[in-house]
Write a protein that holds these residues in place. Structure first.
Motif, short mmCIF file in Angstrom:
data_model
loop_
_atom_site.label_atom_id
_atom_site.label_comp_id
_atom_site.label_asym_id
_atom_site.label_seq_id
_atom_site.Cartn_x
_atom_site.Cartn_y
_atom_site.Cartn_z
N ASP A 111 0.71 -1.36 0.10
CA ASP A 111 -0.11 -0.07 0.04
C ASP A 111 0.90 1.26 0.04
N GLY A 112 2.10 1.20 0.08
CA GLY A 112 2.98 2.09 -0.06
C GLY A 112 3.34 2.83 1.28
N SER A 113 2.70 2.54 2.37
CA SER A 113 3.05 3.17 3.62
C SER A 113 4.51 2.88 3.96
N LEU A 114 5.00 1.85 3.65
CA LEU A 114 6.68 1.51 3.73
C LEU A 114 7.23 1.32 2.49
N VAL A 115 8.66 1.70 2.44
CA VAL A 115 9.24 1.61 1.43
C VAL A 115 10.60 0.46 1.66
N ARG A 116 10.60 -0.58 0.89
CA ARG A 116 11.85 -1.40 0.91
C ARG A 116 12.98 -0.49 0.50
N LEU A 117 14.17 -0.51 1.63
CA LEU A 117 15.36 0.19 1.02
C LEU A 117 16.07 -0.35 0.21
N GLU A 118 16.17 -1.62 0.14
CA GLU A 118 16.90 -2.15 -0.91
C GLU A 118 16.58 -3.65 -1.00
N ASP A 119 17.13 -4.33 -2.08
CA ASP A 119 16.62 -5.69 -2.26
C ASP A 119 17.16 -6.78 -1.28
N SER A 120 18.13 -6.40 -0.51
CA SER A 120 18.89 -7.66 0.29
C SER A 120 17.74 -7.70 1.33
N HIS A 121 18.08 -9.07 1.96
CA HIS A 121 17.34 -9.57 3.18
C HIS A 121 18.31 -10.30 3.96
N GLU A 122 18.10 -10.19 5.34
CA GLU A 122 18.87 -10.78 6.28
C GLU A 122 18.10 -11.99 6.96
N ASP A 123 18.84 -13.11 6.89
CA ASP A 123 18.31 -14.29 7.13
C ASP A 123 18.95 -15.00 8.59
N VAL A 124 18.38 -15.47 9.68
CA VAL A 124 18.99 -16.01 10.87
C VAL A 124 18.62 -17.17 11.31
N ALA A 125 19.46 -18.13 11.57
CA ALA A 125 18.83 -19.36 11.70
C ALA A 125 18.25 -19.47 13.52
N LEU A 126 17.02 -19.89 13.49
CA LEU A 126 16.32 -20.34 14.84
C LEU A 126 16.29 -21.55 15.02
N TYR A 127 16.67 -22.06 16.29
CA TYR A 127 16.72 -23.39 16.84
C TYR A 127 15.68 -23.54 17.84
N TRP A 128 15.07 -24.76 18.22
CA TRP A 128 14.48 -25.04 19.25
C TRP A 128 15.29 -26.18 20.14
N GLN A 129 15.34 -25.66 21.54
CA GLN A 129 16.16 -26.30 22.45
C GLN A 129 15.31 -26.79 23.49
N SER A 130 15.29 -27.90 23.79
CA SER A 130 14.34 -28.22 25.22
C SER A 130 15.06 -29.44 25.72
N TRP A 131 14.61 -29.43 27.20
CA TRP A 131 15.03 -30.53 28.09
C TRP A 131 15.07 -31.94 27.19
N THR A 132 15.98 -32.84 27.52
CA THR A 132 15.88 -34.34 27.14
C THR A 132 14.97 -35.18 28.39
N LEU A 133 13.69 -34.56 28.51
CA LEU A 133 12.90 -35.17 29.45
C LEU A 133 11.61 -35.62 28.77
N ASP A 134 11.40 -37.18 29.15
CA ASP A 134 10.36 -37.82 28.72
C ASP A 134 9.15 -37.28 29.25
N SER A 135 8.71 -36.05 28.83
CA SER A 135 7.44 -35.47 29.34
C SER A 135 6.18 -35.30 28.12
N GLU A 136 5.41 -35.86 28.22
CA GLU A 136 4.28 -35.69 27.09
C GLU A 136 3.81 -34.28 26.97
N GLY A 137 3.78 -33.35 28.02
CA GLY A 137 3.47 -32.18 27.71
C GLY A 137 4.75 -31.35 26.96
N LEU A 138 6.05 -31.53 27.23
CA LEU A 138 7.08 -31.08 26.59
C LEU A 138 6.96 -31.56 25.32
N ASN A 139 6.90 -32.81 25.03
CA ASN A 139 6.82 -33.52 23.54
C ASN A 139 5.90 -32.93 22.69
N ARG A 140 4.63 -32.53 23.45
CA ARG A 140 3.64 -31.98 22.44
C ARG A 140 3.90 -30.83 22.15
#
Length: 319
Positions: free
Chosen positions: A245-274
């Motif tokens: 809609d033009g309210s924001l302008v992209r300043l250049e074509d580049s983009h920045e990507d960062v890896a996201l990881y999920w870390q969780s306890w090695t606990l045999d928990s139904e709730g945590l596994n879910r």
């Protein structure tokens, strides 16, 4: 090791004072103090730093983590046995603000249907959230750290993509015949940890920082960009039509990507596994998978809001 003593330890650390822990446990502050002293005597070490707020010592962190695991398993076992009514499993999590404002929302919607679970969200930079795992404060965390914390499992969720944008009016004011005047155009930052915009300027050879406004909120950061307060790196997922809609302008074509990881306890928990399965499903639908990235991104942690890594250099990002 007495389970009631461990409960007192978690209550003191969670609530911050012995008095607040007593209210949570529905016992007297003296009883809380006695339980902590008994626990410390049993292990022969100080477990709680008596200040405001109370914090766990290194030894206390080890016991805190065990205490949370025991509480989770106790609640799930009680529910499985059908004894004492429904016990809710308490799941403390660390999520960075940009994730919480975007792709993590479906996780919350799914969790709303879990009558046996309560979620305790800690909003923390993905570069620091793994520390909460080490300290036993949380059971799972969205993090930029691919190295698993001891006793935890880790998996790559995908990549958060950021793009540089500014309000159309701001963009027009600082556009010259030679191009954008990056050295003069005001810039936004999330907090002191946020170096994303600074490193983009460094890559352009801008040594002296332009006027910089601090906006420590994911939603507020986007609102400030729309208002023309400054330019900033915005999660692509957070942009719902502003560029179209033009309210924001992209300043250049580049983009920045960062890896996201999920870390969780090695606990045999139904709730945590879910929960892990739900996080995995939400991220697979909304985050950028590794195979879809282009360029020469070098993933690194970012302080604060989100997580992203540029195609030219590492970035830190906001709470």
């Amino acid at each position: 090791m007495n389970f009631e003593h461990l409960k007192a330890l978690t209550a003191v650390v969670d609530e911050g004072t012995f008095e607040a822990a007593a209210d949570a446990l529905r016992i007297t502050p003296s009883a809380v103090s006695q339980r902590i002293k008994a626990l410390e005597a049993s292990v022969g070490q100080v477990l709680v730093r008596r200040r405001v707020p109370c914090t766990a010592t290194d030894a206390g962190m080890l016991l805190l983590r065990m205490a949370r695991q025991v509480q989770v398993l106790e609640a799930e076992t009680s529910n499985a046995l059908g004894s004492g009514g429904l016990s809710r499993t308490h799941l403390p999590l660390a999520v960075n603000a940009d994730s919480l404002a975007t792709w993590f929302v479906p996780v919350l919607a799914e969790a709303a249907e879990w009558d046996d679970t309560t979620i305790d969200l800690h909003v923390e930079d993905q570069g620091y959230s793994s520390q909460l795992l080490r300290e036993g404060e949380v059971m799972g965390a969205v993090t930029s750290d691919p190295v698993p914390v001891s006793g935890c499992r880790v998996e790559l969720l995908g990549h958060m993509r950021y793009i540089p944008v500014a309000a159309a009016g701001l963009h027009g004011r600082f556009t010259t015949p030679e191009g954008l005047d990056w050295a003069a155009m005001p810039v936004l930052k999330f907090n002191a940890k946020d170096t994303l915009q600074r490193q983009l300027l460094d890559a352009k050879g801008i040594q002296q920082p332009p006027p910089t406004h601090t906006v420590p909120s994911s939603e507020g950061f986007l609102a400030a960009a729309r208002a023309g307060l400054g330019w900033g790196m915005i999660p692509e997922l957070q942009l719902t039509g502003e560029i179209a809609d033009g309210s924001l302008v992209r300043l250049e074509d580049s983009h920045e990507d960062v890896a996201l990881y999920w870390q969780s306890w090695t606990l045999d928990s139904e709730g945590l596994n879910r929960l892990t399965a739900t996080v995995r499903q939400a991220s697979s639908k909304l985050l950028v998978p590794a195979r879809s990235r282009h360029g020469t991104e070098q993933p690194r942690s970012r302080a604060g809001r989100g997580a992203s890594t540029p195609s030219t250099a590492g970035y830190k990002r906001r709470k």
